[in-house]
Design a protein around this motif. Structure first.
Motif, PDB file in Angstrom:
ATOM      1  N   GLU A  85      48.854   5.621   7.647  1.00 46.53           N
ATOM      2  CA  GLU A  85      48.098   5.045   7.836  1.00 46.53           C
ATOM      3  C   GLU A  85      48.394   4.155   9.063  1.00 46.53           C
ATOM      4  O   GLU A  85      48.912   3.589   8.396  1.00 46.53           O
ATOM      5  CB  GLU A  85      46.450   4.345   7.055  1.00 46.53           C
ATOM      6  N   LEU A 113      47.987   0.731  10.212  1.00 50.45           N
ATOM      7  CA  LEU A 113      47.233  -0.552  10.454  1.00 50.45           C
ATOM      8  C   LEU A 113      46.673  -1.313  11.671  1.00 50.45           C
ATOM      9  O   LEU A 113      46.474  -2.259  11.657  1.00 50.45           O
ATOM     10  CB  LEU A 113      47.463  -1.290   9.009  1.00 50.45           C
ATOM     11  N   LEU A 137      50.457   1.805   5.934  1.00 50.20           N
ATOM     12  CA  LEU A 137      49.959   1.235   5.505  1.00 50.20           C
ATOM     13  C   LEU A 137      50.566   2.906   4.823  1.00 50.20           C
ATOM     14  O   LEU A 137      50.833   4.462   4.944  1.00 50.20           O
ATOM     15  CB  LEU A 137      48.158   1.675   5.024  1.00 50.20           C
ATOM     16  N   VAL A 158      52.588  -1.568   2.321  1.00 47.32           N
ATOM     17  CA  VAL A 158      52.271  -1.708   3.820  1.00 47.32           C
ATOM     18  C   VAL A 158      54.393  -1.976   4.733  1.00 47.32           C
ATOM     19  O   VAL A 158      55.239  -2.490   3.984  1.00 47.32           O
ATOM     20  CB  VAL A 158      52.211  -3.051   4.534  1.00 47.32           C
ATOM     21  N   ARG A 199      38.657  -4.373   4.908  1.00 43.91           N
ATOM     22  CA  ARG A 199      39.934  -4.596   5.444  1.00 43.91           C
ATOM     23  C   ARG A 199      40.598  -5.997   5.943  1.00 43.91           C
ATOM     24  O   ARG A 199      40.108  -6.680   5.236  1.00 43.91           O
ATOM     25  CB  ARG A 199      38.718  -4.721   7.488  1.00 43.91           C
ATOM     26  N   GLN A 200      41.951  -5.001   5.720  1.00 40.36           N
ATOM     27  CA  GLN A 200      42.916  -6.181   5.778  1.00 40.36           C
ATOM     28  C   GLN A 200      43.956  -6.072   7.071  1.00 40.36           C
ATOM     29  O   GLN A 200      43.992  -5.237   7.620  1.00 40.36           O
ATOM     30  CB  GLN A 200      43.544  -5.688   5.021  1.00 40.36           C
ATOM     31  N   VAL A 201      43.744  -7.497   7.759  1.00 46.09           N
ATOM     32  CA  VAL A 201      44.572  -7.313   9.782  1.00 46.09           C
ATOM     33  C   VAL A 201      46.020  -8.005   8.843  1.00 46.09           C
ATOM     34  O   VAL A 201      46.023  -9.426   8.391  1.00 46.09           O
ATOM     35  CB  VAL A 201      43.949  -7.564  10.693  1.00 46.09           C
ATOM     36  N   ASN A 260      48.309 -11.944   6.322  1.00 43.08           N
ATOM     37  CA  ASN A 260      46.539 -11.229   6.565  1.00 43.08           C
ATOM     38  C   ASN A 260      45.763 -11.957   6.573  1.00 43.08           C
ATOM     39  O   ASN A 260      45.946 -12.618   5.767  1.00 43.08           O
ATOM     40  CB  ASN A 260      46.539 -10.220   5.859  1.00 43.08           C
ATOM     41  N   GLN A 296      41.808 -10.902   5.001  1.00 43.90           N
ATOM     42  CA  GLN A 296      40.818  -9.879   4.500  1.00 43.90           C
ATOM     43  C   GLN A 296      39.331 -10.175   4.598  1.00 43.90           C
ATOM     44  O   GLN A 296      39.598 -11.344   4.083  1.00 43.90           O
ATOM     45  CB  GLN A 296      41.556 -10.050   2.955  1.00 43.90           C
TER      46      GLN A 296
END
Lengths: 483, 349
Positions: free
Chosen positions: A325, A327, A339, A344, A372-374, A382, A384
């Motif tokens: 994925e 991110l 991801l 990560v 969601r996690q940025v 991050n 979350q």
């Protein structure tokens, strides 16, 4: 005895007088200019160095790690001039001396709309020996923030109130906003350079068009699409003036499915151009991003491969490996967060190297359901989202909270004020200073848009990530930081 | 108060015959022989010294040729305009459109370069033509000094190079105008400005005024004027370019750049550089731009104001028209004016 007549004598005397007057004029002029030059020379020699000009893109200070700023001084400085150099508020930086320029390199992103005072106790001129303190300021810009307002109300004329993209000022107490584009039903939008593009839903909701407008003009014009179909994942490149989107539809006999297209606002043809993959065929993407401010794209293709693409050139895409994925791009960097099944990965686009990121763990009481996690910086820190049901009813109200998580510890950044109101989504400002948090009230109704569904009456709060303080709140959602 | 000087043509009696070709003066022959003897003596005296590096000689020749190539089109354009002014623009038209007041006339002539955008080396023949048509020495000098700066090509290239930054464009325009008019005013105070001209040129002015009343065809007159102007201008241009090229190759540019760091010496260094490199005013802004990171804005402005008015090539060419004493005075005032301008900008900006 002279043979000259009295008239000739008078004439000669007059000529001599005139010549004397001319010579006096020349002497006075030369003397006056010389004295002025001498005075200016003296005062210039005894005056210490002073900053003549600040050179650098202030916008880059809040967008990119390692941005530079040069203070051009009016004369070369001695090596010890940088001793005691400070910047207030404190920010990590490197300083070097380059003849008559103090070069600053900021190793962290600066805050928006902040005046930084650069001081040194003594700058000494290399040739004049004169010294003077350094005391100068630079103020970083405050960007505009955009949100989408989907308005389902019926106006006084019996017509649906159009949806709008609003521009807001990012400073506390400045509540001004203005509409940059409006249309009956806007699914999503993006900003690039001085343009806004909006995906407009057709009445049937099965197809879309894209309208463009200059940010400071009310005139709109259509973007030429490949054919009839649906546009998703519309994104803007920032200052480089490109838009990109995935398109599903058909053009004559050619069908497209999630095919990546780009549109150059400076291209007079006004036609969107398809991006091709490694095999030369139109590239189908699961997700994609612009590297902010550039025309470089990172795309996650249908076969799972990450590709690095130059949207402005004809160079073949460069593969970046397979990942599960995309991110996003870590703010202020050219590092892509991806991801993988085992964690990560951070892909540094300047070196092509991939490294595992340690994200840290949130405390057990952060919330029942992680969301969601940025990733907000290269260390893996991050934000979350966590949700905790307030009742045992599965469809009941929840409490949403946002946490800053890192290997060094975690802290709650934001939680909804009203019981039951929820965080729909969030994202991080390009300088990592703020989080834009989309909040829907407890009784908000889900809108009926086919993609990027939201709630009626949503607001976006701008939250300081370090302190958790709410700077301001805007009407609308989908802030452009998330685009 | 400025004194309105009369046109040169009204000061001297006119002669209705063309001066015959003058024999080569003994003085010039002696100077040439002296230079030859000096060079031969130098050759013998330095017989054991290291030879001049070929690369340096090549650089000097290349630089000299570049100055000539850059200047030549403007020289011919200036000569063409000069001939047009002298033959096809009646004196009464020139005098009628210009203000009667001396100050006003000089102000208007300062902006004549807007209509006749030639480089400084093209302005000299034009200024000579204007004097031949009856304008005063102070009027023509004002035009000569102002026109290379106050013309659209120079203004646009300066804007392209610097935009509005550091007030370089505005200072260049204002400084060029003020210095040109200051020198013009100074010369207007001379009781007999014709004395500032070389005898040969003063005589040719008188002849030109006399020729106005002659009956020769304009075509033949144009050919003669072209021949005379090119004979005067081109050797001066070649000599000036050769000197400029030699000094550029010999002088250490690094030394000049090292001076650039000092707020005072930087101004003087760039004025010296402008004097030596003799670059055309239409392109000098881009050259100055390359020095922008090292030199102060005041130094750049002094370079951009002093260079178009006075440089080695221009001095060599102006010597065909003005006496040495006049050139020394004029150069001193222009140099001091540019120095004050540069230092002032550095201090107050």
């Amino acid at each position: 005895m002279s043979s000259e007549t009295p008239v000739e004598k008078t004439s000669k005397r007059g000529q001599r007088r005139d010549l004397r007057r001319y010579r006096n004029t020349v002497l006075a002029l030369i003397l006056g200019l010389s004295l002025t030059a001498a005075a200016l020379t003296t005062v210039s020699a005894i005056r210490g160095p002073h900053v003549r000009e600040t050179i650098g893109d202030l916008t880059s200070l809040v967008q990119r790690d390692g941005a530079r700023l040069s203070l051009r001084v009016d004369q070369p400085l001695t090596d010890d001039s940088l001793e005691g150099l400070t910047i207030t508020p404190s920010v990590p930086f490197d300083a070097s001396l380059n003849v008559n320029s103090i070069d600053l390199r900021f190793t962290a992103l600066l805050d928006y709309g902040t005046e930084y005072r650069i001081s040194a106790p003594r700058l000494t001129g290399l040739y004049t020996g004169a010294d003077a303190p350094l005391d100068t300021t630079v103020t970083t810009p405050s960007p505009d923030v955009y949100t989408l307002v989907r308005d389902s109300r019926i106006g006084a004329d019996g017509q649906d109130t159009p949806d709008s993209v609003l521009r807001h000022r990012l400073s506390a107490g400045d509540a001004r906003n203005d509409v940059v584009i409006s249309a009956p039903r806007i699914q999503e939008y993006a900003i690039a350079s001085k343009f806004v593009a909006a995906v407009i839903l057709a009445d049937s909701d099965t197809s879309t068009t894209v309208e463009l407008a200059e940010l400071d003009s009310t005139n709109t014009y259509p973007m030429s699409l490949p054919g009839a179909g649906s546009v998703r994942q519309l994104r803007g490149s920032g200052a480089s003036g490109f838009f990109g989107f995935s398109f599903t539809g058909a053009s004559g006999s050619q069908a497209f499915t999630s095919t990546l297209f780009v549109y150059d606002t400076r291209d007079v043809s006004g036609v969107a151009r398809e991006i091709t993959g490694l095999d030369g065929n139109p590239l189908q993407v699961i997700d994609w991003r612009f590297i902010p401010g550039t025309t470089t794209i990172v795309a996650h293709s249908f076969d799972g491969t990450f590709l690095l693409i130059d949207a402005a050139g004809d160079r073949a895409p460069a593969p970046l490996g397979r990942h599960s994925e995309l991110l996003g791009i870590i703010p202020g960097t050219t590092t892509v967060a991806a991801l993988d099944p085992d964690g990560v990965a951070a892909i540094d686009l300047t070196t092509g190297e991939t490294a595992a990121l340690s994200l840290g763990e949130a405390p057990a009481d952060a919330g029942t359901y992680p969301g969601r996690q940025v990733i907000i910086d290269p260390s893996g820190a991050n934000l979350q989202l966590f949700s905790t049901p307030l009742t045992s009813d599965p469809g009941g109200p929840v409490e949403s909270s946002l946490w800053r998580v890192s290997t060094g510890g975690s802290q709650k950044v934001f939680t909804t004020a009203a019981p039951g109101s929820r965080i729909r989504d969030f994202c991080v400002s390009p300088n990592r200073q703020y989080a834009a948090v989309e909040v829907a009230s407890a009784d908000a109704i889900i809108d009926d848009y086919p993609a990027l569904g939201g709630y009626e009456g949503m607001t976006t709060s701008i939250v300081d990530i370090d302190s958790g303080a709410v700077l301001t709140s805007f009407y609308g959602f989908l802030p452009d930081w998330c685009r | 108060m400025s004194r309105s000087t009369l046109p040169t043509s009204t000061r001297r009696p006119t002669h209705h015959h063309r001066p015959s070709r003058a024999p080569i003066p003994t003085k010039r022959l002696l100077v040439a022989a002296g230079i030859l003897v000096f060079l031969i003596a130098l050759r013998f005296a330095t017989a054991d010294a290291a030879p001049i590096p070929i690369a340096a000689a090549r650089d000097a020749i290349t630089l000299a040729i570049s100055v000539i190539i850059e200047s030549l089109p403007f020289v011919f354009l200036g000569i063409g305009l000069s001939i047009a002014v002298q033959l096809w623009v009646p004196t009464r038209v020139i005098l009628r459109i210009l203000p009667k007041n001396a100050f006003g006339r000089r102000v208007v002539l300062s902006f004549l370069g807007v209509l006749l955008p030639v480089c400084e080396c093209g302005n000299l023949p034009l200024a000579r033509g204007l004097m031949s048509r009856g304008l005063t020495v102070s009027d023509s000098v004002t035009f000569l000094l102002a026109a290379p700066i106050l013309n659209p090509v120079t203004i646009i290239t300066t804007y392209q190079a610097f935009g509005w930054s550091d007030g370089i464009l505005v200072s260049r325009i204002a400084g060029g105008f003020v210095i040109a008019n200051l020198v013009g005013w100074m010369i207007s105070r001379h009781p007999n400005p014709t004395n500032l001209l070389t005898p040969d040129f003063a005589a040719s002015c008188r002849h030109d005024q006399a020729a106005l009343h002659g009956r020769r065809s304009r075509g033949r007159e144009a050919v003669e004027l072209f021949s005379r102007e090119t004979t005067s201008m081109l050797p001066a241009l070649f000599i000036g370019a050769a000197i400029a090229g030699t000094i550029q190759a010999a002088a250490s540019r690094e030394f000049l750049v090292a001076l650039g760091g000092n707020p005072v010496w930087s101004v003087i260094a760039l004025m010296a550089l402008a004097f030596v490199i003799s670059i055309c005013s239409n392109v000098d802004a881009f050259f100055a731009l390359s020095l922008g990171s090292t030199f102060s804005p005041g130094a750049l402005i002094a370079f951009l104001v002093f260079g178009p008015m006075i440089d080695i090539k221009m001095l060599a060419m102006m010597r065909t028209t003005f006496t040495t004493r006049a050139l020394v005075t004029l150069t001193s005032v222009v140099a001091l004016g540019a120095l004050v301008l540069g230092l002032g900008v550095n201090f107050f900006a």
